[in-house]
Design an enzyme around this catalytic site. Sequence first.
Site, PDB file in Angstrom:
ATOM      1  N   ILE A 153      -8.055   7.832   0.505  1.00  0.00           N
ATOM      2  CA  ILE A 153      -7.331   6.770   1.710  1.00  0.00           C
ATOM      3  C   ILE A 153      -6.497   7.968   1.582  1.00  0.00           C
ATOM      4  CG2 ILE A 153      -6.156   5.683   2.160  1.00  0.00           C
ATOM      5  CD1 ILE A 153      -7.760   3.911  -0.143  1.00  0.00           C
TER       6      ILE A 153
ATOM      7  N   SER B  75      -3.722  -3.188 -13.521  1.00  0.00           N
ATOM      8  CA  SER B  75      -2.555  -3.001 -13.290  1.00  0.00           C
ATOM      9  C   SER B  75      -2.250  -2.160 -12.710  1.00  0.00           C
ATOM     10  CB  SER B  75      -3.604  -1.146 -13.769  1.00  0.00           C
ATOM     11  OG  SER B  75      -4.401  -0.581 -12.222  1.00  0.00           O
ATOM     12  N   LYS B  76      -2.540  -2.738 -10.508  1.00  0.00           N
ATOM     13  CA  LYS B  76      -2.184  -2.253  -9.506  1.00  0.00           C
ATOM     14  C   LYS B  76      -1.186  -3.400  -9.412  1.00  0.00           C
ATOM     15  CE  LYS B  76      -2.402  -0.332  -6.654  1.00  0.00           C
ATOM     16  NZ  LYS B  76      -2.072   1.582  -6.135  1.00  0.00           N
TER      17      LYS B  76
ATOM     18  N   ARG C 131     -21.624  -6.401 -12.627  1.00  0.00           N
ATOM     19  CA  ARG C 131     -20.256  -6.250 -13.742  1.00  0.00           C
ATOM     20  C   ARG C 131     -19.599  -7.180 -14.362  1.00  0.00           C
ATOM     21  NH1 ARG C 131     -16.336  -4.270  -9.343  1.00  0.00           N
ATOM     22  NH2 ARG C 131     -16.998  -2.639  -9.521  1.00  0.00           N
TER      23      ARG C 131
ATOM     24  N   TYR D 250      -8.576  -3.133 -13.910  1.00  0.00           N
ATOM     25  CA  TYR D 250      -8.234  -2.140 -12.103  1.00  0.00           C
ATOM     26  C   TYR D 250      -6.504  -3.209 -11.558  1.00  0.00           C
ATOM     27  CZ  TYR D 250      -7.546  -0.211  -8.003  1.00  0.00           C
ATOM     28  OH  TYR D 250      -7.238  -0.375  -6.509  1.00  0.00           O
TER      29      TYR D 250
ATOM     30  N   THR E 135      -3.152  -2.796  -3.372  1.00  0.00           N
ATOM     31  CA  THR E 135      -4.573  -3.267  -2.893  1.00  0.00           C
ATOM     32  C   THR E 135      -5.031  -5.217  -3.497  1.00  0.00           C
ATOM     33  OG1 THR E 135      -7.122  -3.913  -3.843  1.00  0.00           O
ATOM     34  CG2 THR E 135      -5.384  -3.194  -5.897  1.00  0.00           C
ATOM     35  N   ASP E 136      -5.247  -5.560  -2.383  1.00  0.00           N
ATOM     36  CA  ASP E 136      -5.938  -7.314  -2.375  1.00  0.00           C
ATOM     37  C   ASP E 136      -6.657  -7.881  -3.793  1.00  0.00           C
ATOM     38  OD1 ASP E 136      -8.203  -6.371  -1.652  1.00  0.00           O
ATOM     39  OD2 ASP E 136      -9.255  -7.252  -0.087  1.00  0.00           O
ATOM     40  N   GLU E 137      -7.395  -7.133  -4.236  1.00  0.00           N
ATOM     41  CA  GLU E 137      -7.569  -6.967  -5.538  1.00  0.00           C
ATOM     42  C   GLU E 137      -6.532  -7.369  -6.356  1.00  0.00           C
ATOM     43  OE1 GLU E 137     -10.197  -4.433  -7.400  1.00  0.00           O
ATOM     44  OE2 GLU E 137     -10.900  -3.682  -5.398  1.00  0.00           O
TER      45      GLU E 137
HETATM   46  P1  NAD Z   1      -8.769   7.340  -4.762  1.00  0.00           P
HETATM   47  O1  NAD Z   1      -9.824   7.749  -6.538  1.00  0.00           O
HETATM   48  O2  NAD Z   1      -9.969   8.247  -4.015  1.00  0.00           O
HETATM   49  O3  NAD Z   1      -7.961   8.746  -5.510  1.00  0.00           O
HETATM   50  C1  NAD Z   1      -6.902   8.287  -5.307  1.00  0.00           C
HETATM   51  C2  NAD Z   1      -5.838   9.931  -6.280  1.00  0.00           C
HETATM   52  O4  NAD Z   1      -4.607   9.598  -7.282  1.00  0.00           O
HETATM   53  C3  NAD Z   1      -6.142  11.450  -6.662  1.00  0.00           C
HETATM   54  O5  NAD Z   1      -6.546  12.053  -5.718  1.00  0.00           O
HETATM   55  C4  NAD Z   1      -6.412  11.638  -8.031  1.00  0.00           C
HETATM   56  O6  NAD Z   1      -6.563  13.140  -8.247  1.00  0.00           O
HETATM   57  C5  NAD Z   1      -4.919  11.021  -8.091  1.00  0.00           C
HETATM   58  N1  NAD Z   1      -4.390  11.210  -9.494  1.00  0.00           N
HETATM   59  C6  NAD Z   1      -4.644   9.844  -9.691  1.00  0.00           C
HETATM   60  N2  NAD Z   1      -4.148   9.618 -10.807  1.00  0.00           N
HETATM   61  C7  NAD Z   1      -2.819  10.647 -11.608  1.00  0.00           C
HETATM   62  C8  NAD Z   1      -2.181  11.455 -11.743  1.00  0.00           C
HETATM   63  N3  NAD Z   1      -1.903  10.438 -12.869  1.00  0.00           N
HETATM   64  N4  NAD Z   1      -1.363  11.567 -11.095  1.00  0.00           N
HETATM   65  C9  NAD Z   1      -1.620  12.277  -9.607  1.00  0.00           C
HETATM   66  N5  NAD Z   1      -2.369  12.289  -8.721  1.00  0.00           N
HETATM   67  C10 NAD Z   1      -3.329  11.482  -9.717  1.00  0.00           C
HETATM   68  O7  NAD Z   1      -7.686   6.551  -4.430  1.00  0.00           O
HETATM   69  P2  NAD Z   1      -8.281   5.438  -3.251  1.00  0.00           P
HETATM   70  O8  NAD Z   1      -9.156   4.987  -3.238  1.00  0.00           O
HETATM   71  O9  NAD Z   1      -7.640   7.264  -1.839  1.00  0.00           O
HETATM   72  O10 NAD Z   1      -7.056   4.842  -3.310  1.00  0.00           O
HETATM   73  C11 NAD Z   1      -5.977   5.369  -3.083  1.00  0.00           C
HETATM   74  C12 NAD Z   1      -4.565   4.012  -3.302  1.00  0.00           C
HETATM   75  O11 NAD Z   1      -4.492   3.043  -2.729  1.00  0.00           O
HETATM   76  C13 NAD Z   1      -4.675   3.746  -4.597  1.00  0.00           C
HETATM   77  O12 NAD Z   1      -3.539   3.050  -4.627  1.00  0.00           O
HETATM   78  C14 NAD Z   1      -5.640   2.302  -4.691  1.00  0.00           C
HETATM   79  O13 NAD Z   1      -5.304   0.778  -5.700  1.00  0.00           O
HETATM   80  C15 NAD Z   1      -5.418   1.914  -3.092  1.00  0.00           C
HETATM   81  N6  NAD Z   1      -6.396   0.771  -2.397  1.00  0.00           N
HETATM   82  C16 NAD Z   1      -7.940   1.437  -2.653  1.00  0.00           C
HETATM   83  C17 NAD Z   1      -8.243   0.585  -1.423  1.00  0.00           C
HETATM   84  C18 NAD Z   1     -10.314   1.417  -1.783  1.00  0.00           C
HETATM   85  O14 NAD Z   1     -10.453   0.773  -1.058  1.00  0.00           O
HETATM   86  N7  NAD Z   1     -10.278   2.429  -2.078  1.00  0.00           N
HETATM   87  C19 NAD Z   1      -8.078  -0.259  -1.226  1.00  0.00           C
HETATM   88  C20 NAD Z   1      -6.597  -1.035  -1.072  1.00  0.00           C
HETATM   89  C21 NAD Z   1      -5.887  -0.042  -1.851  1.00  0.00           C
END
Ligand code: NAD
Length: 351
Positions: A14, A160-161, A288, A157, A132-134
Site C-alpha cells: 500500500i 499490535s495494530k 487458521r 497482528y 486496519t479494520d481487523e
Molecule cells: P506490507 O507488508 O506490504 O508493507 C509494509 C512495509 O513496512 C514494508 O515495505 C516493510 O519493509 C516496512 N517495514 C516493516 N517493518 C519495518 C520497520 N521496522 N521499519 C521500517 N519499515 C518497516 O504491508 P501493506 O499491506 O502495504 O500494509 C501497509 C499498512 O497498511 C500497514 O500498517 C497495515 O497494517 C495497513 N493495512 C493493510 C491492509 C491490507 O489489506 N494489506 C489493510 C488495512 C490496513
Amino acid sequence: MKKKILITGGAGFIGSHVVRRFVNNYPEYEILNLDKLTYAGNLANLTDIEHQPNYRFVKADITDAVAMSELFEQENFDAVIHLAAESHVDRSISDPTAFVMTNVIGTVNLLNAAREHWKGAYDLKRFYHVSTDEVYGALGETGMFTEATAYDPHSPYSASKASSDHFVRAYHDTYGLDVVISNCSNNYGSHHFPEKLIPLAINNIKNNQPVPVYGKGENVRDWLWVEDHARAIDVIFHQAKTGETYNIGGHNEWKNIDLIHLLCKIMDQKLGRNEGDSAKLISFVTDRAGHDLRYAIDSSKLQNVLNWVPSLQFEEGLAKTVDWYLENEEWLSNVTSGNYKAYYDTQYEGR
Ligand code: NAD
C-alpha cells in the site's frame, strides 16, 4: 504550499501506491520514503517515480528510537503518513514479538520523535496513522464496523495494530499532537507480496500449483482496490479534522471461496485454459487459528463527510490485477525467489 512529508513503509504494497500518488500529484511536496526493506519491502515497486526530484528514499528501522529522533531533527518534517508495519496475520501467529516491536514500539518511537521535535507546532504538523479494520474483531452474518465499534482484536497482528491506534489517540489526547487514523478493509491490486490470498492464488494458478484455502473458505472479507485506498488516504490527510478516525472500505464483501472461484474463472480466460481447469487446483487446508469469520466496514462517514467513493468494480479490478501479475513476471519471480531481499542486503549493509 511546500511540505516535507515522511511516508513510512513506502516500499511495501500500500505504501508504494501512496508514495506514487503523493510524488506524482503533489510536485510541490518533498516525499521521504522510509523503509527497512524487510522481505515485504521492495524498491522495485517504485522504479517509475524513483528519479522524480521531489522523492527520496532512506533505509531505516522504526524500532530504532535514536535513529528516528535524529531523522526528525535533521529533516524537520511537516507531516508523517505512517504505514510501516509487519502486516501478515500468519507470521504474527508464529512470531508475535516482531509485531509488537515494529507495530507498537516503532509507532511509539515515531510519535515520540514528533512530540520532541514538533514542539510549539503541534497544530501545524500532522501524524497520519494507517490502520486496519481487523482491530474491530469479527462479525457474525450481519452488521458492519463503524468508527464507534469497540476494539476487539483476536490475532497478534490485529492486537499490535489496535495497540498502536490507542497510542496514536493517546498522544492526541495527552500532548495535543494533530493525529488522524484510518482503518481500512482488505486491499488488492498490483505490487502485493504473494503470501497474501489474491497474489498467492494468482501465482499458484499460473504455475499449476495447489491453491490453499483455509477451512471451507467460508470467511468473508470486504475488498478494496489499493489505489482507492491511496486516494482515501490523500483525502483524509488533507481534509480530516484533527483527532478524527475514518473507516475505509469497498462495500464489497466476498466469501473467500467465491472470490477464489471468480479468480479461477478470470485466470482460465487469461491463460486460455478450459473453464474449470484452474478451480481443480483449489485445496482446502486446516483453518487458521482464531480465524475471524467476517469483516465488513461501514465507510459512510468517509463517503458523506469527505465525498470519497470507491472507483472500481471488483470484477474489473481483479482482472486488472491478474493482468499486472501476468505482465510482471520478473517482479514476481524476483519476489518469490528472495532475489530483491538478497540484493538490498548487499546494497544497504551497514547504512
Ligand atoms: P506490507 O507488508 O506490504 O508493507 C509494509 C512495509 O513496512 C514494508 O515495505 C516493510 O519493509 C516496512 N517495514 C516493516 N517493518 C519495518 C520497520 N521496522 N521499519 C521500517 N519499515 C518497516 O504491508 P501493506 O499491506 O502495504 O500494509 C501497509 C499498512 O497498511 C500497514 O500498517 C497495515 O497494517 C495497513 N493495512 C493493510 C491492509 C491490507 O489489506 N494489506 C489493510 C488495512 C490496513
